[in-house]
Scaffold this motif. Structure first.
Motif, PDB file in Angstrom:
ATOM      1  N   PHE A   1      -3.828   8.410  -0.462  1.00 31.62           N
ATOM      2  CA  PHE A   1      -5.188   8.434  -0.208  1.00 31.62           C
ATOM      3  C   PHE A   1      -5.529  10.113  -0.568  1.00 31.62           C
ATOM      4  N   ILE A   2      -6.713   9.998  -1.133  1.00 25.88           N
ATOM      5  CA  ILE A   2      -7.400  11.490  -1.248  1.00 25.88           C
ATOM      6  C   ILE A   2      -8.393  11.419  -0.108  1.00 25.88           C
ATOM      7  N   PRO A   3      -8.401  12.401   0.965  1.00 28.36           N
ATOM      8  CA  PRO A   3      -9.529  12.497   1.717  1.00 28.36           C
ATOM      9  C   PRO A   3     -10.774  12.499   1.206  1.00 28.36           C
ATOM     10  N   ALA A   4     -10.942  13.232   0.304  1.00 25.06           N
ATOM     11  CA  ALA A   4     -12.491  13.468  -0.313  1.00 25.06           C
ATOM     12  C   ALA A   4     -12.901  11.912  -0.772  1.00 25.06           C
ATOM     13  N   GLU A   5     -11.933  11.335  -1.230  1.00 23.09           N
ATOM     14  CA  GLU A   5     -12.405   9.975  -1.937  1.00 23.09           C
ATOM     15  C   GLU A   5     -12.734   9.167  -0.938  1.00 23.09           C
ATOM     16  N   LEU A   6     -12.022   8.948   0.159  1.00 21.90           N
ATOM     17  CA  LEU A   6     -12.614   8.343   1.542  1.00 21.90           C
ATOM     18  C   LEU A   6     -13.732   8.828   2.023  1.00 21.90           C
ATOM     19  N   VAL A   7     -13.902  10.112   2.133  1.00 19.29           N
ATOM     20  CA  VAL A   7     -15.295  10.464   2.769  1.00 19.29           C
ATOM     21  C   VAL A   7     -16.556  10.027   1.722  1.00 19.29           C
ATOM     22  N   PHE A   8     -16.283  10.300   0.431  1.00 15.27           N
ATOM     23  CA  PHE A   8     -17.490   9.948  -0.419  1.00 15.27           C
ATOM     24  C   PHE A   8     -17.618   8.355  -0.686  1.00 15.27           C
ATOM     25  N   GLY A   9     -16.609   7.821  -0.291  1.00 17.76           N
ATOM     26  CA  GLY A   9     -16.647   6.055  -0.470  1.00 17.76           C
ATOM     27  C   GLY A   9     -17.424   5.579   0.953  1.00 17.76           C
ATOM     28  N   ALA A  10     -17.391   6.340   1.986  1.00 18.68           N
ATOM     29  CA  ALA A  10     -17.833   5.994   3.094  1.00 18.68           C
ATOM     30  C   ALA A  10     -19.301   6.614   3.250  1.00 18.68           C
ATOM     31  N   ARG A  11     -19.830   7.220   2.239  1.00 18.56           N
ATOM     32  CA  ARG A  11     -21.158   7.935   2.258  1.00 18.56           C
ATOM     33  C   ARG A  11     -21.280   9.110   3.028  1.00 18.56           C
ATOM     34  N   GLY A  12     -20.208   9.808   3.080  1.00 18.55           N
ATOM     35  CA  GLY A  12     -19.957  11.108   3.861  1.00 18.55           C
ATOM     36  C   GLY A  12     -21.313  12.161   3.451  1.00 18.55           C
ATOM     37  N   THR A  13     -21.975  12.719   4.441  1.00 21.26           N
ATOM     38  CA  THR A  13     -22.931  13.695   4.202  1.00 21.26           C
ATOM     39  C   THR A  13     -22.183  15.371   4.106  1.00 21.26           C
ATOM     40  N   PHE A  14     -20.984  15.509   4.656  1.00 24.26           N
ATOM     41  CA  PHE A  14     -20.438  16.755   4.694  1.00 24.26           C
ATOM     42  C   PHE A  14     -19.370  16.585   4.421  1.00 24.26           C
ATOM     43  N   PHE A  15     -18.713  17.211   3.328  1.00 27.37           N
ATOM     44  CA  PHE A  15     -17.120  17.531   3.054  1.00 27.37           C
ATOM     45  C   PHE A  15     -16.969  18.795   2.614  1.00 27.37           C
ATOM     46  N   ALA A  16     -15.850  19.648   3.169  1.00 23.55           N
ATOM     47  CA  ALA A  16     -15.161  20.656   2.747  1.00 23.55           C
ATOM     48  C   ALA A  16     -14.028  20.962   2.748  1.00 23.55           C
ATOM     49  N   ARG A  17     -13.374  21.946   2.169  1.00 20.06           N
ATOM     50  CA  ARG A  17     -12.032  22.255   2.105  1.00 20.06           C
ATOM     51  C   ARG A  17     -11.703  23.620   2.002  1.00 20.06           C
ATOM     52  N   SER A  18     -10.204  23.792   2.562  1.00 21.41           N
ATOM     53  CA  SER A  18      -9.700  25.160   2.614  1.00 21.41           C
ATOM     54  C   SER A  18      -8.202  24.953   2.629  1.00 21.41           C
ATOM     55  N   LEU A  19      -7.583  26.287   2.694  1.00 21.90           N
ATOM     56  CA  LEU A  19      -6.176  26.297   2.906  1.00 21.90           C
ATOM     57  C   LEU A  19      -6.237  27.185   4.139  1.00 21.90           C
ATOM     58  N   ASP A  20      -4.905  26.980   4.839  1.00 22.56           N
ATOM     59  CA  ASP A  20      -4.527  27.654   5.868  1.00 22.56           C
ATOM     60  C   ASP A  20      -4.344  29.047   5.897  1.00 22.56           C
ATOM     61  N   VAL A  21      -3.929  29.349   4.435  1.00 22.02           N
ATOM     62  CA  VAL A  21      -3.862  31.009   4.442  1.00 22.02           C
ATOM     63  C   VAL A  21      -5.358  31.738   3.829  1.00 22.02           C
ATOM     64  N   GLU A  22      -6.077  30.799   3.705  1.00 18.76           N
ATOM     65  CA  GLU A  22      -7.591  31.267   3.349  1.00 18.76           C
ATOM     66  C   GLU A  22      -8.404  31.323   4.761  1.00 18.76           C
ATOM     67  N   MET A  23      -8.122  32.323   5.439  1.00 18.20           N
ATOM     68  CA  MET A  23      -8.649  32.450   6.899  1.00 18.20           C
ATOM     69  C   MET A  23     -10.342  32.491   6.750  1.00 18.20           C
ATOM     70  N   SER A  24     -10.788  33.352   5.919  1.00 14.38           N
ATOM     71  CA  SER A  24     -12.141  33.702   5.758  1.00 14.38           C
ATOM     72  C   SER A  24     -12.928  32.611   5.321  1.00 14.38           C
ATOM     73  N   VAL A  25     -12.316  31.627   4.392  1.00  9.90           N
ATOM     74  CA  VAL A  25     -13.122  30.590   3.725  1.00  9.90           C
ATOM     75  C   VAL A  25     -12.966  29.419   4.874  1.00  9.90           C
ATOM     76  N   SER A  26     -11.864  29.368   5.468  1.00  7.78           N
ATOM     77  CA  SER A  26     -11.776  28.273   6.656  1.00  7.78           C
ATOM     78  C   SER A  26     -12.861  28.403   7.561  1.00  7.78           C
ATOM     79  N   GLN A  27     -12.895  30.011   8.058  1.00  2.35           N
ATOM     80  CA  GLN A  27     -14.051  30.082   9.164  1.00  2.35           C
ATOM     81  C   GLN A  27     -15.129  29.712   8.720  1.00  2.35           C
ATOM     82  N   GLU A  28     -15.601  30.201   7.249  1.00  2.00           N
ATOM     83  CA  GLU A  28     -16.810  29.916   6.747  1.00  2.00           C
ATOM     84  C   GLU A  28     -17.388  28.376   6.853  1.00  2.00           C
ATOM     85  N   VAL A  29     -16.429  27.698   6.308  1.00  2.00           N
ATOM     86  CA  VAL A  29     -16.552  26.038   6.187  1.00  2.00           C
ATOM     87  C   VAL A  29     -16.717  25.343   7.682  1.00  2.00           C
TER      88      VAL A  29
END
Length: 338
Positions: free
Chosen positions: A157-185
């Motif tokens: 499975f690709i999580p984003a693909e499931l979200v878009f297939g279910a007509r999701g309204t919000f999807f974001a992604r980050s890495l555990d090492v990208e703490m500033s990006v993670s906090q932002e999203v």
């Protein structure tokens, strides 16, 4: 009028000892979530953290908020019930790739489809860690584990693909090492009305170490990830000299200054566009031929399930002549049995 309190991450930390392996990516995720909650300013007593089963699902113990450690795969069902029963609460669902996408897959896609106002934090390490190293729904084809000693024979499975297939309204992604990006999203996810899904690519040092290193390592992270921000150019690379353009209906990575490519040619990210074609294309980039997209990829408005239920209940109850179960039972003809 009561003055709003300013919170710090410490206000959302519990007194429990954090029981994850040293070096586990979950440590950074819980720290970032606490920082995000402080930024949002929602009091701990108005915050609920709900999880299923797995290493990631221990997280509620480490939060100074209401928490519910539920059963395997059922976090979305419980989170939906909590939010629908009390829409004023801010509800976080914490789940791993196995908990969320295997036994919990049905609940996951339907909470996304319904657009319940919950914040799903999906920690994806592509392995079952708590049960000691079996392959998960996101493990790559051919991956050798304890439950696939000769390699898996299925695609993930690709999580984003499931979200878009279910007509999701919000999807974001980050890495555990990208703490500033993670906090932002995470902050943007909580501010979104409806189901927000944040996929955090997380490292399991014991059973799947370095699974995300091809995009997470500092040596080439800048060249293999693109940090998307609404309204800004899709630029990446160590020298910020690369960008994304459309080549027909496909995305293409180009170098600014080569072959006549200028900054004006680079796409501007529109996370709020109702058309999800480009959003899905961005979310499906994997860091190989095209950079992995991190940041908020999609953020659009749609009717919210719990708000619609609350509106409907108030509308119906305003038209009936009773306001309690007792009044209802005594409505119309009654008799007494002696």
């Amino acid at each position: 009028m009561e003055e709003q309190k300013e919170y710090t991450a410490k206000d959302f930390k519990s007194d429990q000892y954090v029981r994850w392996c040293p070096g586990c990516g979950d440590h950074s995720i819980v720290a970032v979530l606490q920082r995000a909650m402080a930024t949002l300013g929602v009091p701990p007593h108005e915050t609920v953290v709900i999880s299923g089963i797995g290493c990631s699902s221990r997280l509620p113990y480490y939060m100074n908020a209401y928490g519910f450690h539920t059963i395997h795969g059922r976090a979305a069902a419980v989170a939906t019930g909590v939010k629908t029963a009390n829409p004023d609460l801010t509800v976080w669902q914490i789940s791993g790739d196995g908990d969320c996408l295997a036994i919990g897959g049905n609940h996951f896609i339907h909470s996304v489809r319904r657009n319940v106002d919950i914040n799903v934090v999906l920690m994806n390490n592509k392995i079952y860690g708590l049960t000691k190293g079996q392959y998960s729904p996101t493990s790559d084809r051919g991956f050798v584990t304890k439950s696939s000693p000769y390699g898996t024979v299925e695609d993930p499975f690709i999580p984003a693909e499931l979200v878009f297939g279910a007509r999701g309204t919000f999807f974001a992604r980050s890495l555990d090492v990208e703490m500033s990006v993670s906090q932002e999203v995470l902050v943007e996810a909580a501010r979104h009305k409806g189901t927000s899904v944040v996929e955090l690519l997380q490292n399991c040092v014991i059973f799947n170490n370095n699974i995300h290193s091809y995009v997470a390592d500092k040596e080439f992270r800048a060249d293999r990830t693109v940090h998307l921000r609404h309204g800004e150019k899709m630029i990446f690379g160590k020298g910020n000299n690369r960008g994304l353009v459309l080549d027909g209906y496909k995305l293409k990575a180009v170098t600014i200054g080569e072959n006549g490519v200028t900054l004006d040619d680079i796409l501007v990210h529109d996370a709020k566009s109702p058309d999800n074609f480009l959003h899905q294309s961005l979310a499906m980039m994997d860091g190989h031929e095209l950079p992995l997209a991190i940041g908020v990829i999609r953020n659009v408005e749609a009717p919210v399930y719990d708000e619609e239920v609350d509106r409907q209940v108030k509308e119906v109850t305003s038209k009936v002549p009773y306001s309690s179960l007792r009044e209802f039972l005594l409505t119309g003809e009654t008799w007494e049995v002696k």
